[in-house]
Design a protein around this motif. Structure first.
Motif, PDB file in Angstrom:
ATOM      1  N   PRO A  40      76.504  43.896  78.410  1.00  0.00           N
ATOM      2  CA  PRO A  40      75.423  43.722  79.265  1.00  0.00           C
ATOM      3  C   PRO A  40      74.550  42.484  78.459  1.00  0.00           C
ATOM      4  CG  PRO A  40      75.543  46.178  79.026  1.00  0.00           C
ATOM      5  CD  PRO A  40      76.513  45.438  77.950  1.00  0.00           C
ATOM      6  N   GLY A  41      74.195  41.714  79.201  1.00  0.00           N
ATOM      7  CA  GLY A  41      73.295  40.541  78.969  1.00  0.00           C
ATOM      8  C   GLY A  41      73.843  39.412  78.175  1.00  0.00           C
ATOM      9  N   ALA A  42      75.237  39.406  78.224  1.00  0.00           N
ATOM     10  CA  ALA A  42      75.926  38.143  77.542  1.00  0.00           C
ATOM     11  C   ALA A  42      75.858  36.784  78.335  1.00  0.00           C
ATOM     12  CB  ALA A  42      77.297  38.553  77.694  1.00  0.00           C
ATOM     13  N   PRO A  43      75.615  36.986  79.684  1.00  0.00           N
ATOM     14  CA  PRO A  43      75.494  35.672  80.416  1.00  0.00           C
ATOM     15  C   PRO A  43      73.902  35.042  79.761  1.00  0.00           C
ATOM     16  CG  PRO A  43      76.468  37.072  81.852  1.00  0.00           C
ATOM     17  CD  PRO A  43      76.162  38.093  80.533  1.00  0.00           C
ATOM     18  N   ARG A  44      73.145  35.851  79.773  1.00  0.00           N
ATOM     19  CA  ARG A  44      71.689  35.601  79.397  1.00  0.00           C
ATOM     20  C   ARG A  44      71.791  35.030  77.846  1.00  0.00           C
ATOM     21  NH1 ARG A  44      66.358  36.131  80.864  1.00  0.00           N
ATOM     22  NH2 ARG A  44      65.121  35.010  79.251  1.00  0.00           N
ATOM     23  N   GLU A  45      72.374  35.575  77.023  1.00  0.00           N
ATOM     24  CA  GLU A  45      72.760  35.235  75.714  1.00  0.00           C
ATOM     25  C   GLU A  45      73.509  33.875  75.582  1.00  0.00           C
ATOM     26  OE1 GLU A  45      74.574  37.779  72.496  1.00  0.00           O
ATOM     27  OE2 GLU A  45      73.936  39.418  73.870  1.00  0.00           O
ATOM     28  N   LEU A  46      74.114  33.497  76.375  1.00  0.00           N
ATOM     29  CA  LEU A  46      75.084  32.156  76.796  1.00  0.00           C
ATOM     30  C   LEU A  46      74.044  31.182  77.201  1.00  0.00           C
ATOM     31  CD1 LEU A  46      78.195  33.214  78.234  1.00  0.00           C
ATOM     32  CD2 LEU A  46      77.977  31.972  76.045  1.00  0.00           C
ATOM     33  N   LEU A  47      73.135  31.400  77.874  1.00  0.00           N
ATOM     34  CA  LEU A  47      71.955  30.518  78.598  1.00  0.00           C
ATOM     35  C   LEU A  47      71.170  30.188  77.391  1.00  0.00           C
ATOM     36  CD1 LEU A  47      71.532  31.764  82.117  1.00  0.00           C
ATOM     37  CD2 LEU A  47      72.541  29.751  81.226  1.00  0.00           C
ATOM     38  N   ASP A  48      70.676  31.283  76.858  1.00  0.00           N
ATOM     39  CA  ASP A  48      69.394  31.304  75.736  1.00  0.00           C
ATOM     40  C   ASP A  48      70.088  30.495  74.554  1.00  0.00           C
ATOM     41  OD1 ASP A  48      68.012  32.896  77.053  1.00  0.00           O
ATOM     42  OD2 ASP A  48      68.191  34.676  75.894  1.00  0.00           O
ATOM     43  N   SER A  49      71.292  30.654  74.219  1.00  0.00           N
ATOM     44  CA  SER A  49      72.090  29.884  73.023  1.00  0.00           C
ATOM     45  C   SER A  49      71.975  28.309  73.632  1.00  0.00           C
ATOM     46  CB  SER A  49      73.303  30.253  72.596  1.00  0.00           C
ATOM     47  OG  SER A  49      74.465  30.008  73.605  1.00  0.00           O
ATOM     48  N   ALA A  50      72.455  28.081  74.838  1.00  0.00           N
ATOM     49  CA  ALA A  50      72.661  26.730  75.285  1.00  0.00           C
ATOM     50  C   ALA A  50      71.325  26.125  75.262  1.00  0.00           C
ATOM     51  CB  ALA A  50      73.119  26.774  76.631  1.00  0.00           C
ATOM     52  N   ARG A  51      70.123  26.859  75.934  1.00  0.00           N
ATOM     53  CA  ARG A  51      68.879  26.177  75.643  1.00  0.00           C
ATOM     54  C   ARG A  51      68.383  25.652  74.387  1.00  0.00           C
ATOM     55  NH1 ARG A  51      64.730  29.327  79.424  1.00  0.00           N
ATOM     56  NH2 ARG A  51      63.238  27.612  78.135  1.00  0.00           N
ATOM     57  N   SER A  52      68.640  26.662  73.647  1.00  0.00           N
ATOM     58  CA  SER A  52      68.049  26.460  72.183  1.00  0.00           C
ATOM     59  C   SER A  52      68.786  25.168  71.582  1.00  0.00           C
ATOM     60  CB  SER A  52      68.316  27.565  71.073  1.00  0.00           C
ATOM     61  OG  SER A  52      68.083  27.348  69.996  1.00  0.00           O
ATOM     62  N   ALA A  53      70.163  25.043  71.696  1.00  0.00           N
ATOM     63  CA  ALA A  53      71.125  23.965  71.199  1.00  0.00           C
ATOM     64  C   ALA A  53      70.602  22.608  71.983  1.00  0.00           C
ATOM     65  CB  ALA A  53      72.414  24.384  71.263  1.00  0.00           C
ATOM     66  N   ALA A  54      70.417  22.822  73.186  1.00  0.00           N
ATOM     67  CA  ALA A  54      70.213  21.602  74.025  1.00  0.00           C
ATOM     68  C   ALA A  54      68.711  20.859  73.378  1.00  0.00           C
ATOM     69  CB  ALA A  54      70.064  21.715  75.454  1.00  0.00           C
ATOM     70  N   SER A  55      68.042  21.885  73.304  1.00  0.00           N
ATOM     71  CA  SER A  55      66.504  21.661  72.931  1.00  0.00           C
ATOM     72  C   SER A  55      66.344  20.665  71.488  1.00  0.00           C
ATOM     73  CB  SER A  55      65.568  22.708  72.825  1.00  0.00           C
ATOM     74  OG  SER A  55      64.238  22.243  72.422  1.00  0.00           O
ATOM     75  N   SER A  56      67.234  21.666  70.511  1.00  0.00           N
ATOM     76  CA  SER A  56      67.267  20.840  69.222  1.00  0.00           C
ATOM     77  C   SER A  56      67.950  19.397  69.253  1.00  0.00           C
ATOM     78  CB  SER A  56      68.388  21.565  68.584  1.00  0.00           C
ATOM     79  OG  SER A  56      67.524  22.874  68.164  1.00  0.00           O
ATOM     80  N   ALA A  57      69.022  19.385  70.290  1.00  0.00           N
ATOM     81  CA  ALA A  57      69.697  18.028  70.403  1.00  0.00           C
ATOM     82  C   ALA A  57      69.253  17.067  71.282  1.00  0.00           C
ATOM     83  CB  ALA A  57      71.222  18.450  70.856  1.00  0.00           C
ATOM     84  N   GLY A  58      67.863  17.322  71.765  1.00  0.00           N
ATOM     85  CA  GLY A  58      67.308  16.471  72.549  1.00  0.00           C
ATOM     86  C   GLY A  58      68.008  16.229  73.835  1.00  0.00           C
TER      87      GLY A  58
END
Length: 87
Positions: free
Chosen positions: A52-70
């Motif tokens: 449970p919560g795996a889709p949210r984990e994917l979104l959170d990781s994507a947001r973090s990586a996207a933010s770091s990469a600009g």
């Protein structure tokens, strides 16, 4: 990333209603553009294990990586294009 996308997408659709599909595509998009990393791999493992919560984990990781990469704006635009509101 492509092989994970294909296998996990098939799993998500075979096991349930495909609820993790959009987050998976977005997370893969960011991983290809900005690199994956441990957090991304962990989120894919969670989806693979149907936690449970795996889709949210994917979104959170994507947001973090996207933010770091600009590329956070590009991620938001991609999410909006598939009708997915980022948390």
């Amino acid at each position: 990333e492509l092989s994970d996308l294909i296998s996990l997408s098939a799993q998500v659709h075979a096991v349930g209603n495909g609820a993790g599909s959009d987050p998976l595509w977005l997370a893969t998009l960011v991983a290809v553009a900005a690199g994956g990393g441990e957090r991304h791999e962990g989120a894919k493992a969670a989806l693979r294990e149907e936690r449970p919560g795996a889709p949210r984990e994917l979104l959170d990781s994507a947001r973090s990586a996207a933010s770091s990469a600009g590329i956070a704006g590009a991620l938001t635009a991609a999410a909006d294009s598939v009708g997915l509101a980022l948390p």
